[in-house]
Write an enzyme that holds these catalytic residues in place. Structure first.
Site, PDB file in Angstrom:
ATOM      1  N   LYS A 124       0.824  -1.205   0.000  1.00  0.00           N
ATOM      2  CA  LYS A 124       0.000   0.000   0.000  1.00  0.00           C
ATOM      3  C   LYS A 124       0.861   1.259   0.000  1.00  0.00           C
ATOM      4  O   LYS A 124       0.642   2.169  -0.803  1.00  0.00           O
ATOM      5  CB  LYS A 124      -0.926   0.020   1.217  1.00  0.00           C
ATOM      6  CG  LYS A 124      -1.900   1.196   1.228  1.00  0.00           C
ATOM      7  CD  LYS A 124      -2.651   1.302   2.531  1.00  0.00           C
ATOM      8  CE  LYS A 124      -1.771   1.869   3.618  1.00  0.00           C
ATOM      9  NZ  LYS A 124      -2.515   2.185   4.862  1.00  0.00           N
ATOM     10  N   ASP A 142      -6.510   0.848   0.862  1.00  0.00           N
ATOM     11  CA  ASP A 142      -6.520   0.954   2.315  1.00  0.00           C
ATOM     12  C   ASP A 142      -7.891   0.518   2.814  1.00  0.00           C
ATOM     13  O   ASP A 142      -8.705  -0.015   2.050  1.00  0.00           O
ATOM     14  CB  ASP A 142      -6.190   2.378   2.769  1.00  0.00           C
ATOM     15  CG  ASP A 142      -7.325   3.353   2.484  1.00  0.00           C
ATOM     16  OD1 ASP A 142      -8.244   3.020   1.690  1.00  0.00           O
ATOM     17  OD2 ASP A 142      -7.310   4.456   3.058  1.00  0.00           O
TER      18      ASP A 142
END
Length: 247
Positions: A124, A142
Site C-alpha cells: 500500500k 486501504d
C-alpha cells in the site's frame, strides 16, 4: 449475488467522482518524495491529521535521508511520539533512510519492488508513493477503498490484493491516475463505515449495497448544503514547500 459493474457503469462512476473533485490530492503533508515516503509509512494505523500534526515541525528541519539519519532514532521518536506505534515506526524510518543512502544514492526508488524492500514499506505504501510522487497509475488499497470496493461491488475481494487486482481491471485507464484518491475520499467522507451517507452519495444509483441509508445521521450536518454534494470535508492543507497536502 450483486450484479458486477459493466464498463459503462464504471465509466459513469468515476466520471461523477471526477466532477466533484477534478484534481484530488492526498491529505498527508509532504515536501518531496522522501518526506512523502516517511509520512505514508508513519500513517499506518494512524490518521492523516495526526501524522500531519507530528510532521509539520519535523519536516521544517528534516527533508532528506541524511538529515533523518543525523536526527537519529531517539530524536525521531521524540518528534513523532503522538503517533501510534511510534517507536517501531521511528526504527523503520531510520533504517530505510540508511538504505536509501547506501543503495539508492539518497533518492526514493521508483519501482514497487525496491520500495517494498525498505523496512516498514508494504504494498500500500509503495503504491501511494508511486502514484503521488511519480504519477504512476497505481491504486493503493486501504481500509476505505477496501470498504467502498466491496460495498458498492465495484471490485469485490476477500483481501486488499484481490480488490487491487479487481480495480486494475474495472477502472478505465484515463481515470487510474486519480482513482485511489477519489475512492479513499469517498470512503472517508461519504461511504463511511458505520452508516454511509447514501442520501448525498452521487453514485448511489450505481451502488449495489442493498441496505442503503434513507436519512443522514442527526448529528451530522446536512451534506446537501455542500455544492459538491459531499459530506463535510476538511480543507486541503499546504505543506511548507507549497504542495497541496493529501494518501
Amino acid at each position: 449475488m450483486p450484479k458486477p459493474f459493466t464498463r459503462a457503469e464504471a465509466e459513469d462512476f468515476f466520471a461523477r467522482l471526477k466532477k466533484l473533485d477534478p484534481e484530488p490530492k492526498t491529505e498527508l503533508n509532504y515536501v518531496n518524495p522522501y518526506t512523502l515516503l516517511v509520512a505514508v509509512a508513519l500513517s499506518a494505523q494512524a490518521t492523516d491529521k495526526g501524522v500531519n500534526k507530528a510532521t509539520a515541525p519535523l519536516f521544517m528541519a528534516v527533508t532528506t535521508p541524511e538529515q533523518m539519519v543525523a536526527l537519529g532514532e531517539a530524536g525521531l521518536s521524540e518528534a513523532i511520539k503522538t503517533i501510534g506505534l511510534y517507536r517501531g515506526k521511528a526504527r523503520n524510518v531510520i533504517a530505510l533512510s540508511k538504505i536509501l543512502l547506501e543503495q539508492h544514492g539518497g533518492a526514493v526508488p521508483q519501482t514497487r519492488e525496491a520500495l517494498e524492500a525498505l523496512p516498514g514499506v508494504g504494498r500500500k505504501t509503495a503504491n501511494v508513493v508511486l502514484n503521488v510522487a511519480f504519477g504512476e497509475p497505481t491504486i493503493a488499497v486501504d481500509t476505505h477503498i477496501f470498504r467502498v470496493s466491496n460495498r458498492t461491488n465495484l471490485a469485490p475481494g476477500r483481501n486488499v490484493v484481490e480488490v487491487e487486482m479487481g480495480l486494475e481491471k474495472i477502472v478505465p485507464d484515463h481515470f487510474k491516475s486519480h482513482a485511489h484518491h477519489w475512492l479513499i475520499l469517498h470512503g472517508r467522507y461519504t461511504c463511511v463505515a458505520r452508516k454511509p451517507l447514501c442520501p448525498v452519495c452521487v453514485v448511489r444509483d450505481l451502488c449495489r449495497f442493498k441496505d442503503k441509508t434513507k436519512e443522514l445521521p442527526p448529528e451530522k450536518p446536512r451534506a446537501t448544503a455542500n455544492p459538491k454534494g459531499l459530506a463535510a470535508r476538511p480543507k486541503i492543507r499546504i505543506s511548507s514547500a507549497g504542495k497541496r497536502a493529501a494518501r
